[in-house]
Design an enzyme around this catalytic site. Structure first.
Site, PDB file in Angstrom:
ATOM      1  N   SER A 251       0.813  -1.209   0.000  1.00 54.95           N
ATOM      2  CA  SER A 251       0.000   0.000   0.000  1.00 54.95           C
ATOM      3  C   SER A 251       0.856   1.272   0.000  1.00 54.95           C
ATOM      4  O   SER A 251       1.597   1.521  -0.934  1.00 54.95           O
ATOM      5  CB  SER A 251      -0.962  -0.037   1.189  1.00 54.95           C
TER       6      SER A 251
ATOM      7  N   ASP B 190      -2.617   6.341  -3.513  1.00 53.94           N
ATOM      8  CA  ASP B 190      -1.542   5.701  -2.767  1.00 53.94           C
ATOM      9  C   ASP B 190      -0.961   4.573  -3.619  1.00 53.94           C
ATOM     10  O   ASP B 190      -1.327   4.398  -4.779  1.00 53.94           O
ATOM     11  CB  ASP B 190      -2.027   5.196  -1.408  1.00 53.94           C
TER      12      ASP B 190
ATOM     13  N   ASP C 239      -1.120   1.281  -3.930  1.00 46.26           N
ATOM     14  CA  ASP C 239      -1.930   0.258  -4.596  1.00 46.26           C
ATOM     15  C   ASP C 239      -3.273   0.799  -5.070  1.00 46.26           C
ATOM     16  O   ASP C 239      -4.155   0.035  -5.471  1.00 46.26           O
ATOM     17  CB  ASP C 239      -2.128  -0.959  -3.697  1.00 46.26           C
TER      18      ASP C 239
END
Length: 451
Positions: free
Chosen positions: A99, A240, A242
């Protein structure tokens, strides 16, 4: 409490906490578990960090070694894998990503056929296998699985999201910061498919630049760009790593976080007569200003503990369609099972087009209260939360604020910390309130930081 799986899958530094061997083990158990009734298909996606290729290959090898076919969707957003798992013929899906973390971290998130987090009982079985409590025999002969390139998967996701938000964006100028992550593969393409003129920055991933001074968690460079080009863009988007969260940016460079998005979408769906239960769902960390604005609008707000997982559970329990977090995880349950940064952006763009309002006009009416958060390292989080003197002090401060502020003291889920947060009408009040409570906690239970 699980040993390897956290609230967001398995996480760790690549080749330290999370090795190729660990990915192979996870793949083996998934292949074993989902091939019990015959060979099944498992889809794998990945973000752009350096170790993702390594972990993808190890995970796929494990899956094939135990009798399932691994379909490699390649680089793409986490919500794309949720969509594919739910809507195409896959037994489960896995996303390799950490992430918003730095490039040297990575993770494995596994999703069920329903496009949601794998049930904890299956995670427990995987952990038992990793710890050697169970053993597996390799399959042989025609039972061995295949590893199949599946670029079509990302194309299917793009076609879905463009059809789901069938809006004409011709004449709109949009800037975006792709964090050198998964959004680099999809976001610009989707907006252009809908007719927008797009400028994209931080969309040239090289394996080590994901989230580096870029994206929704580090938007300063992008904000500066927007300020330098005031009047040129209708909206700015930041993703962000992902691409499952979205922080919008106004034409003047000011951030529009998840609280604003919930405010805008809650009112819009209410006006359209589609806001189920006349309710939005958010967490206890949402700004007090959001609650007050929703109260003024006659819209209910249900609060959960921190984590988009808990938001989604509450939405499913009552059939609510809008929920999310201040951090930019926005879930639109009538479209998807998880937060999707591109979907959140398209939802706001749709509101802009349908109402004819600018993002500034849509944000009007929500006043964000100043907020201050201080971490206090403690010896025992539970003792602090049950301490009568500390709870009495918190109650006294709440009474002092008289509804024009609040105090929240909650434990960190991963560290020996108490998070003391206050919202009030001024920064000075926040500082005084947080200082008073933090000092008391530090005095009674604090741990001195090592020099």
């Amino acid at each position: 409490m699980t040993k390897y799986f956290g609230t967001d899958g398995i996480r760790g530094k690549a080749n330290e906490g999370l090795t190729a061997e660990r990915a192979f083990q996870v793949g083996r158990y998934l292949g074993y578990y989902f091939s019990k009734d015959g060979k099944k298909k498992i889809v794998i996606g990945k973000d752009t960090r350096l170790s993702s290729d390594m972990l993808e290959n190890a995970l796929a090898a494990g899956i094939a070694a135990q009798g399932c076919d691994a379909y490699l969707a390649g680089y793409g957003p986490t919500p794309a894998i949720c969509y594919l798992t739910r809507n195409e013929d896959f037994a489960c899906g896995a996303m390799i990503s950490a992430s918003h973390n730095p490039f040297y971290d990575n993770g494995i998130k596994v999703f069920s056929k329903e496009g949601i987090k794998l049930p904890s009982d299956i995670e427990d079985l995987i952990e038992d296998y990793i710890d050697g409590k169970t053993t597996l025999e390799y399959v042989t002969g025609e039972k061995i699985g295949k590893i199949i390139p599946y670029e079509k998967g990302i194309e299917d996701y793009l076609n879905f999201i463009v059809e789901e938000f069938d809006i004409d964006l011709r004449g709109m100028n949009i800037a975006m910061d792709c964090a050198n992550g998964s959004a680099s593969v999809t976001a610009e393409r989707a907006l252009k498919m809908l007719g927008a003129h797009v400028y994209a920055m931080h969309n040239e991933p090289n394996g080590i630049n994901i989230n580096t001074h870029a994206g929704s968690t580090h938007p300063e460079v992008f904000q500066e760009y927007m300020r330098a080009h005031v009047g040129e863009y209708d909206l700015g988007l930041t993703f962000d790593g992902d691409a499952d969260r979205q922080i919008l940016v106004r034409p003047n460079g000011e951030l529009v976080n998840g609280d604003y998005v919930l405010y805008i979408l809650g009112k819009y769906y209410r006006d359209q007569g589609t806001l189920t239960g006349n309710t939005i769902v958010t967490t206890v960390m949402a700004n007090l200003g959001l609650w007050k604005a929703m109260e003024r609008e006659g819209i209910n707000v249900e609060k959960t503990q921190v984590g988009d997982k808990y938001v989604y559970e509450q939405m499913c329990k009552h059939g609510y369609i809008v929920g999310g977090e201040q951090s930019g995880h926005i879930i639109l349950k009538h479209h998807a099972t998880t937060g999707d940064g591109l979907m959140a952006a398209l939802a706001i763009l749709k509101v802009m087009k349908k109402t004819g309002k600018t993002i500034d006009e849509l944000c009007d009416g929500l006043t964000i209260y100043p907020q201050l958060l201080v971490n206090v390292k403690v010896t025992d989080k539970t003792q602090v939360l049950n301490d009568a003197e500390i709870n009495s002090e918190i109650a006294a401060v709440e009474e002092e604020l008289k509804g024009n502020g609040r105090v929240l003291v909650r434990p960190s889920g991963t560290e020996p910390l108490l998070r003391v947060m206050a919202e009030a009408e001024t920064d000075e009040i926040c500082d005084r309130v947080v200082g008073k409570i933090a000092r008391l906690i530090q005095k009674k239970y604090g741990v001195e930081e090592e020099q």
